[in-house]
Design an enzyme around this catalytic site. Structure first.
Site, PDB file in Angstrom:
ATOM      1  N   HIS A  38       0.866  -1.291   0.091  1.00 30.50           N
ATOM      2  CA  HIS A  38      -0.094   0.209  -0.151  1.00 30.50           C
ATOM      3  C   HIS A  38       0.788   1.244  -0.023  1.00 30.50           C
ATOM      4  O   HIS A  38       0.124   2.282  -0.076  1.00 30.50           O
ATOM      5  CB  HIS A  38      -1.001   0.034   1.317  1.00 30.50           C
ATOM      6  CG  HIS A  38      -0.645   0.405   2.450  1.00 30.50           C
ATOM      7  ND1 HIS A  38      -0.791   1.387   3.159  1.00 30.50           N
ATOM      8  CD2 HIS A  38      -0.047  -0.547   3.320  1.00 30.50           C
ATOM      9  CE1 HIS A  38      -0.162   1.480   4.215  1.00 30.50           C
ATOM     10  NE2 HIS A  38       0.536   0.122   4.621  1.00 30.50           N
TER      11      HIS A  38
ATOM     12  N   CYS B  35       1.240   5.852  12.337  1.00 36.02           N
ATOM     13  CA  CYS B  35       1.449   4.886  13.576  1.00 36.02           C
ATOM     14  C   CYS B  35       1.693   5.750  14.663  1.00 36.02           C
ATOM     15  O   CYS B  35       1.175   5.617  15.747  1.00 36.02           O
ATOM     16  CB  CYS B  35       2.270   3.734  13.255  1.00 36.02           C
ATOM     17  SG  CYS B  35       1.999   2.738  11.791  1.00 36.02           S
TER      18      CYS B  35
HETATM   19  N1  PLP Z   1       7.896   0.527   7.848  1.00 33.80           N
HETATM   20  C1  PLP Z   1       7.858   1.710   7.321  1.00 33.80           C
HETATM   21  C2  PLP Z   1       9.091   2.369   6.958  1.00 33.80           C
HETATM   22  C3  PLP Z   1       6.589   2.274   6.969  1.00 33.80           C
HETATM   23  O1  PLP Z   1       6.504   3.503   6.339  1.00 33.80           O
HETATM   24  C4  PLP Z   1       5.281   1.471   7.372  1.00 33.80           C
HETATM   25  C5  PLP Z   1       3.945   2.065   7.481  1.00 33.80           C
HETATM   26  O2  PLP Z   1       3.754   3.071   7.984  1.00 33.80           O
HETATM   27  C6  PLP Z   1       5.627   0.218   8.094  1.00 33.80           C
HETATM   28  C7  PLP Z   1       6.943  -0.230   8.299  1.00 33.80           C
HETATM   29  C8  PLP Z   1       4.223  -0.573   8.501  1.00 33.80           C
HETATM   30  O3  PLP Z   1       3.599  -1.147   7.171  1.00 33.80           O
HETATM   31  P1  PLP Z   1       2.213  -1.866   7.085  1.00 33.80           P
HETATM   32  O4  PLP Z   1       1.390  -0.751   7.030  1.00 33.80           O
HETATM   33  O5  PLP Z   1       2.301  -2.463   5.940  1.00 33.80           O
HETATM   34  O6  PLP Z   1       2.258  -2.790   8.204  1.00 33.80           O
END
Ligand code: PLP
Length: 379
Positions: free
Chosen positions: A201, A326
């Site tokens: 995504h 997050c």
């Molecule tokens: N790692 C990075 C650098 C991200 O930008 C994100 C998303 O916010 C994630 C990990 C986590 O991704 P996912 O939404 O696919 O769990």
């Protein structure tokens, strides 16, 4: 008019990706594990095509791709899947600007007795290689996990230098490539990493699907986290998300082969936006290294302006953020900005802008005007 400029949080789905996925939702809806009939074979064929697209995009073998539910799961699998090999209980290293997921997994591992060290970064977010080498030299290190392209300030690490040190000191290297796809070239064999995390995504694909690259030679000793019926060579049980995998294959294929065009477009829009903002707000501080960052990223501090207030003023018409999505949901402020040396006041006045391939020049001009009006409290 409205402008979505939060493409590091997520990206809109590419219509060509959606079209490819529709076949898997309707026509070929079978379970790829149903190896005893044509419906299962057709679904398996779609998964094989998507696997080939991903392997070709990143230069690895089909067998080195394990499908997951996204980067969060891939990072969990990467950091926890090989732990039983860490017989000496040696440390895991990461940079000070990893995504929160990595720090959370490491926190969990620390509670299980694993040690971990955090290596500082420069003002533009580059890993301190001297400090890294010193750490590798002085302490046995089982694995290093590095965010290849940062989700807040966009900086791209010197992956070849990091990988060379990992080889020299015999530590495994995991790269979080979530933000890298379609924004920088990715050649896994050339970089020489052992594990790499991807999420669909972030690259105009569907949510809830990702993958982990696991170097062939490591697979035998790898342990899956999900107990179940043993799909994907026991490494990740559960029926495959065929439409999601098809969408990710198409998205990564497009991201790889249209990357140069995407980079030019996003950086040209970023430069336009920055120029407009600097004309009215010359005192703004640029936290993104314009030379060493992924395309479309612009992270700026606006002295004496509350980022939270600015973002909420704009919320209905221009989507920007203060840090990662997050961190927003947990109400935390950015550890990334603190790691590059910003004080709390500067952190509180910082906004993250993520320009994507589907943004237009009109949207950028509209966003610039809206941001400036909000900063100066104009209607
Ligand atoms: N790692 C990075 C650098 C991200 O930008 C994100 C998303 O916010 C994630 C990990 C986590 O991704 P996912 O939404 O696919 O769990």
């Amino acid at each position: 008019m409205r402008a979505y400029l939060d493409n590091h949080a997520t990206t809109p789905i590419d219509p060509r990706v959606l079209e490819a996925m529709q076949v898997a939702f309707s026509q070929h809806f079978g379970n790829p594990s149903s190896s005893n009939h044509a419906w299962g074979w057709a679904a398996q064929e779609l998964v094989t095509i998507a696997t080939e697209q991903i392997a070709k995009a990143f230069n690895c073998k089909n067998s080195e791709i394990i499908f997951t539910s996204g980067a969060t799961e891939s990072i969990n699998l990467a950091l926890r899947g090989l732990l039983k090999n860490n017989k000496n209980n040696s440390q895991i290293i990461c940079s000070a600007i990893e995504h929160k997921v990595t720090f959370d997994v490491l926190k969990y591992l620390v509670s299980e007795g694993v040690q971990h060290k955090v290596i500082p970064v420069s003002r533009i977010g580059m890993l301190d290689l001297e400090q890294f080498e010193k750490e590798l030299k002085n302490f046995p290190t089982f694995m290093t996990s590095i965010i290849a392209a940062n989700n807040e300030i966009g900086c791209i690490q010197d992956l070849k230098a990091i990988s060379a040190l990992c080889h020299r000191y015999r530590t495994l290297l995991h790269l979080d490539m979530s933000q890298a796809v379609g924004r920088m070239p990715i050649n896994l064999k050339d970089i020489g990493c052992d594990l790499a995390t991807f999420s669909a995504h972030k690259a105009y694909g569907p949510k809830g699907v990702g993958c982990l690259y696991i170097k062939e030679s490591l697979k035998d000793t790898f342990q899956g986290l999900i107990v179940g019926t043993g799909q994907q060579e026991q490494l990740r049980s559960g029926t495959l998300n065929v439409p999601g995998i098809v969408g990710m294959g198409k998205a990564f294929d497009l991201a790889c082969f249209e990357r140069e065009e995407i980079v030019l477009h996003c950086n040209s829009l970023r430069n336009t936006l920055l120029k407009c903002l600097l004309t009215e707000i010359p005192e703004l501080i640029i936290n993104t290294s314009l030379e060493q960052s992924i395309c479309g990223n612009l992270n700026i501090s606006l002295p004496n302006i509350s980022a939270a207030k600015l973002i909420s003023k704009l919320a209905g018409k221009v989507a920007i953020s203060s840090s990662s999505a997050c961190l927003n949901i947990q109400g935390h402020s950015s550890h990334v900005l603190k790691a590059i040396g910003l004080n709390q006041e500067q952190v509180d006045s910082t906004i993250r802008i993520g320009i994507g391939r589907f943004n237009s020049e009109d949207e950028i001009l509209f966003a610039a005007k809206s941001i400036i009006n909000a900063v100066f409290d104009r209607p």
